[in-house]
Design a protein around this motif. Structure first.
Motif, PDB file in Angstrom:
ATOM      1  N   ALA A  85      97.478  68.905  65.911  1.00 27.35           N
ATOM      2  CA  ALA A  85      96.482  69.894  65.468  1.00 27.35           C
ATOM      3  C   ALA A  85      95.231  69.870  66.342  1.00 27.35           C
ATOM      4  O   ALA A  85      94.642  70.922  66.616  1.00 27.35           O
ATOM      5  N   SER A  86      94.834  68.705  66.814  1.00 23.19           N
ATOM      6  CA  SER A  86      93.627  68.623  67.641  1.00 23.19           C
ATOM      7  C   SER A  86      93.812  69.409  68.940  1.00 23.19           C
ATOM      8  O   SER A  86      92.904  70.120  69.385  1.00 23.19           O
ATOM      9  N   ALA A  87      94.997  69.294  69.535  1.00 16.59           N
ATOM     10  CA  ALA A  87      95.261  70.010  70.793  1.00 16.59           C
ATOM     11  C   ALA A  87      95.346  71.507  70.537  1.00 16.59           C
ATOM     12  O   ALA A  87      94.863  72.322  71.331  1.00 16.59           O
ATOM     13  N   VAL A  88      95.940  71.880  69.411  1.00 12.60           N
ATOM     14  CA  VAL A  88      96.070  73.300  69.076  1.00 12.60           C
ATOM     15  C   VAL A  88      94.681  73.911  68.864  1.00 12.60           C
ATOM     16  O   VAL A  88      94.353  74.956  69.422  1.00 12.60           O
ATOM     17  N   ALA A  89      93.850  73.214  68.072  1.00 15.99           N
ATOM     18  CA  ALA A  89      92.513  73.745  67.775  1.00 15.99           C
ATOM     19  C   ALA A  89      91.708  73.931  69.053  1.00 15.99           C
ATOM     20  O   ALA A  89      90.978  74.913  69.219  1.00 15.99           O
ATOM     21  N   TRP A  90      91.847  72.994  69.959  1.00 11.38           N
ATOM     22  CA  TRP A  90      91.108  73.062  71.230  1.00 11.38           C
ATOM     23  C   TRP A  90      91.601  74.231  72.074  1.00 11.38           C
ATOM     24  O   TRP A  90      90.834  74.867  72.785  1.00 11.38           O
ATOM     25  N   ASN A  91      92.901  74.523  71.967  1.00 11.25           N
ATOM     26  CA  ASN A  91      93.550  75.432  72.915  1.00 11.25           C
ATOM     27  C   ASN A  91      93.658  76.888  72.475  1.00 11.25           C
ATOM     28  O   ASN A  91      93.859  77.761  73.316  1.00 11.25           O
ATOM     29  N   VAL A  92      93.554  77.192  71.168  1.00  9.93           N
ATOM     30  CA  VAL A  92      93.812  78.579  70.758  1.00  9.93           C
ATOM     31  C   VAL A  92      92.714  79.540  71.214  1.00  9.93           C
ATOM     32  O   VAL A  92      92.924  80.742  71.264  1.00  9.93           O
TER      33      VAL A  92
END
Ligand SMILES: Nc1ncnc2c1ncn2[C@@H]1O[C@H](COP(=O)(O)OP(=O)(O)O)[C@@H](O)[C@H]1O
Ligand SMILES: [Mg+2]
Length: 310
Positions: A85-92
């Motif tokens: 989730a941390s990578a997704v939040a950073w990347n969207v």
């Protein structure tokens, strides 16, 4: 021992996954893993019944990104989300490109328009390039939605671009203004796929933008219409993409090792040097069908995350 179970998260428009991801199901079955497509916003799903939830074709999240990010956190409480989730939040949100730039990685020079600034038409106009083609796009988007190409020298085109930017800003969206890199039309865009932090394969994406964005284009459309072909990445492209992937643990809180997947989309700048158009860590197409061996590499890397080595 029961078989590990993996949910392949998709969208309601693609309940059976995109065609490129479907072979994952038999490839994982060969490795003793049960994998099934599951629609991410289906309220009936018990995410805790899966050992791992792999984000794939959840492309409709751009309509309601906050719901999607809340979903990623919820899944992570009861299962293992990949990528985390941390990578997704950073990347969207493409504003992550500011962090790449600060880390000395090459991105396309970008003017960032913030909706809180209440820009009027004139203020928007003065932020456009003086000549050549340019692009207006929202920072949260996939599949070229709400993205348009304009010409700085033509007054009607500039007027359409102002309207486009204003509409996005009024809707509370952050906007990027970039020069249109011409070599996208000739050399094309290269997507470099990394599995477990290692370069796996590359594909070429045909140019996507022909002209102004028109309201209604691709409305409600979560199926991408992109023409991709196999391509060899150059040593220079691989080197740039490796630098981007290697920087992630420093740039993204909560990411401390190699991600299962990352895709680095590169385009040549006017001097022909590869620069980052997009870095996709959330829900990228990975184009297994265009690169022999890539599906097996991916299935092996995924299997290693749910089944401890014998
Ligand atoms: N600055 C640019 N120069 C040339 N082409 C661009 C530029 N920005 C976007 N494009 C085109 O628009 C497409 C979508 O833009 P991109 O930033 O990759 O967003 P997304 O794929 O998330 O919608 C790209 O694949 C490319 O064809
Ligand atoms: Mg893209």
């Amino acid at each position: 021992m029961t078989q590990p179970r993996i949910a392949l998260a998709t969208s309601s428009a693609l309940p059976e996954l995109e065609a490129d991801d479907r072979p994952l199901v038999p490839a994982l079955a060969e490795r003793g893993i049960t994998a099934e497509p599951v629609v991410w916003d289906d309220p009936a799903v018990d995410w805790s019944s899966y050992d791992l939830v792999l984000i794939r074709s959840t492309w409709d999240y751009t309509q309601h990104p906050e719901d999607f990010l809340a979903w990623t956190r919820k899944v992570e409480e009861v299962s293992r989300l990949v990528n985390p989730a941390s990578a997704v939040a950073w990347n969207v949100d493409k504003q992550y490109q500011r962090a790449l730039e600060s880390a000395g990685l090459p991105i396309i020079p970008t003017i960032w328009l913030d909706p809180e600034r209440n820009f009027d038409s004139r203020a928007i106009h003065t932020r456009f390039p003086a000549f050549g083609d340019f692009v207006i796009k929202p920072t949260i988007s996939t599949g070229s939605r709400d993205t348009g190409r304009y010409n700085a020298g033509e007054t009607p085109s500039r007027a359409l671009a102002i309207t486009h930017a204003k509409n996005l800003l009024t809707a509370g969206r952050h906007v990027m203004v970039q020069r249109y890199l011409r070599q996208v039309d000739t050399v094309g865009e290269s997507a470099l796929v990394f599995i477990d932090g290692r370069f796996s394969h590359a594909v070429r994406k045909a140019p996507q933008l022909e002209g102004p964005f028109r309201a209604g284009d691709a409305e409600g459309d979560t199926v991408k219409h992109e023409v991709m072909t196999a391509r060899e990445a150059s040593a220079e492209e691989i080197a740039v993409a490796e630098r981007v992937v290697a920087a992630l643990p420093q740039l993204v809180d909560g990411v401390d090792g190699a991600l299962l997947y990352a895709r680095v989309d590169l385009v040549p700048d006017d001097a022909g040097r590869p620069v980052v158009l997009e870095l996709a860590l959330a829900e990228p197409s990975l184009f297994f069908s265009l690169a022999d061996g890539s599906l097996d590499r991916f299935a092996d890397a995924l299997a290693a995350r749910v089944s401890p080595p014998a």
